[in-house]
Design a protein around this motif. Structure first.
Motif, PDB file in Angstrom:
ATOM      1  N   GLY A  11       0.811  -1.213   0.000  1.00 44.02           N
ATOM      2  CA  GLY A  11       0.000   0.000   0.000  1.00 44.02           C
ATOM      3  C   GLY A  11       0.840   1.256   0.000  1.00 44.02           C
ATOM      4  O   GLY A  11       0.545   2.227  -0.706  1.00 44.02           O
ATOM      5  N   GLU A  12       1.899   1.266   0.808  1.00 45.54           N
ATOM      6  CA  GLU A  12       2.788   2.429   0.913  1.00 45.54           C
ATOM      7  C   GLU A  12       4.218   1.924   1.061  1.00 45.54           C
ATOM      8  O   GLU A  12       4.544   1.271   2.051  1.00 45.54           O
ATOM      9  CB  GLU A  12       2.395   3.268   2.134  1.00 45.54           C
ATOM     10  N   ARG A  27       3.169   4.244  -3.969  1.00 50.97           N
ATOM     11  CA  ARG A  27       1.917   3.622  -3.538  1.00 50.97           C
ATOM     12  C   ARG A  27       1.505   2.524  -4.515  1.00 50.97           C
ATOM     13  O   ARG A  27       1.845   2.563  -5.690  1.00 50.97           O
ATOM     14  CB  ARG A  27       0.822   4.667  -3.383  1.00 50.97           C
ATOM     15  N   LYS A  28       0.784   1.523  -3.975  1.00 50.69           N
ATOM     16  CA  LYS A  28       0.378   0.354  -4.772  1.00 50.69           C
ATOM     17  C   LYS A  28       1.588  -0.194  -5.522  1.00 50.69           C
ATOM     18  O   LYS A  28       1.578  -0.351  -6.739  1.00 50.69           O
ATOM     19  CB  LYS A  28      -0.758   0.714  -5.720  1.00 50.69           C
ATOM     20  N   SER A 372       0.645   2.593   7.145  1.00 51.30           N
ATOM     21  CA  SER A 372       1.572   3.687   6.896  1.00 51.30           C
ATOM     22  C   SER A 372       2.706   3.665   7.913  1.00 51.30           C
ATOM     23  O   SER A 372       2.530   3.229   9.058  1.00 51.30           O
ATOM     24  CB  SER A 372       0.841   5.033   6.993  1.00 51.30           C
TER      25      SER A 372
END
Length: 395
Positions: A11-12, A27-28, A372
């Motif tokens: 995700g991050e 991201r991704k 995160s």
């Protein structure tokens, strides 16, 4: 593990390279690893095939922590000293001699077991590179064996024969400096990459520190320095004078100290050649004032974070804990603290192959149980390290 490894569905991703903001966030994202090295970083949707697969499940991934200051080769326990400090007794560094006695009496296997236990603790908390110092033997044989044992676990080993003057030399400090610069250095150097001195009142003055570090440099060792922990002093400026990779603690700094560190800046704007390594675990464990990281950062000084893991003044192996302390107590932003605990630690070891997730870097990755990196400071004390990959191998 043979074959390639793909870590995807990130995700991050904190890269400390190209990407969004100071942490180079993507991201991704996905990361492809081959033979222990990062070979590709890009969008997860375009990730190449690999022999093995780790699904990050949308969580955050960051470089492995780089702990550039730790004392793992010791025996004994100083819990009673900690309790006394919490009851109001000030920290003076005098308890080091207690650990020296216990370490000298320990067997090699007892010392080895302590190093492995603490290194395992640190690895489970995301530390993929850890510097290890000697300094609790303070005889020729005990310093050499401490470094030999440390070198079984880390390539980042530091000769700290000048930790304190041992009791048997209390009235002959010049003789002890001669021992450190002569037979002790000769016995220790084959197992060491660095040399360090505790340049403080009650330990080694600036002249002794300069002489010891110069001898270490002549033997091919890089310079590190304990400086300005217990009060103002000449240690930081000595470190700059000798091109130290890092001056560590930096709790009590004058304007001239900060300026001297800032003056080591690289011409390309990539930070300072001499890093200020801050050790908030020591202030936490001694109820001492914290270093002012904001002052250093605003002056352009490169800052690293490390645990100072040792049995007396900072018995923690947790870099996430130090990140949280740095944000809460030293006026660092979460991004600054994470950078200091990864890329900053690498700079303090003069390494460019760790602390980053970029092609060519060593494949040291930490998967958080969080969306995160912010959660490292946002959720202090919570075990957020879901998985560690070191040298491309899931641990």
């Amino acid at each position: 593990m043979s074959g390639s490894l793909l870590v995807d569905n990130i995700g991050e991703l904190v890269t400390n390279g190209a990407g969004e903001g100071p942490l180079g966030i993507r991201r991704k994202a996905a990361v492809l690893v081959e033979e222990g090295r990062v070979v590709w970083v890009g969008p997860s949707a375009y990730a190449p095939a690999a022999d093995h697969h780790v699904d990050a499940g949308g969580a955050a991934v960051l470089p492995g922590f780089v702990d550039s200051h730790a004392h793992l080769v010791f025996a004994g326990d100083r819990a009673a000293e900690f309790a006394a400090r919490m009851a109001g007794q000030p920290y003076t560094g005098g308890g080091i001699r207690t650990t020296v006695g216990a370490t000298r009496a320990a067997t090699d296997e007892e010392l080895r077991a302590t190093v492995r236990r603490l290194r395992g603790e640190a690895l489970r908390q995301g530390t993929t590179t850890m510097e290890i110092k000697s300094g609790y033997g303070l005889t020729v044989a005990d310093e050499a064996r401490s470094l030999r044992i440390a070198a079984e676990t880390s390539t980042e080993t530091t000769f700290l024969g000048a930790h304190v003057v041992p009791a048997e030399y209390a009235d002959r400090p010049d003789d002890y400096v001669g021992l450190v610069c002569g037979p002790m250095l000769a016995a220790a150097a084959p197992y060491a990459k660095w040399i360090d001195v505790f340049c403080e009142r009650g330990a080694f003055d600036v002249d002794h520190a300069r002489a010891i570090l110069a001898c270490g440099q002549a033997a091919g060792l890089g310079v590190r320095l304990h400086a300005n922990q217990l009060g103002p002093g000449p240690g930081v400026q000595l470190g700059v004078e000798l091109d130290a990779a890092s001056v560590d603690h930096c709790t009590h700094l004058s304007d001239a100290d900060v300026a001297a560190l800032a003056d080591t800046a690289h011409g390309d704007g990539s930070g300072t050649r001499t890093v200020a390594t801050l050790l908030p675990g020591a202030e936490f464990s001694t109820r001492s004032p914290y270093p002012d990281a904001r002052r250093l950062l605003d002056a352009g000084v490169t800052v690293a974070l490390a645990t100072d893991c040792n049995p007396g003044s900072s018995y923690t192996s947790s870099m996430p804990f130090c990140v949280a302390l740095a944000v809460r107590e030293m006026r660092m932003t979460p991004a600054e603290a994470v950078w200091a605990a990864t890329a900053g630690g690498a700079r303090a070891l003069r390494r460019d192959d760790i602390g980053v997730v970029t092609p060519g870097a060593r494949a040291d990755l930490v998967v958080l149980d969080a969306p995160s990196y912010l959660h490292l400071a946002y959720r202090p004390g919570v075990p957020l390290i879901r998985q560690v990959i070191r040298n491309g191998v899931p641990q």
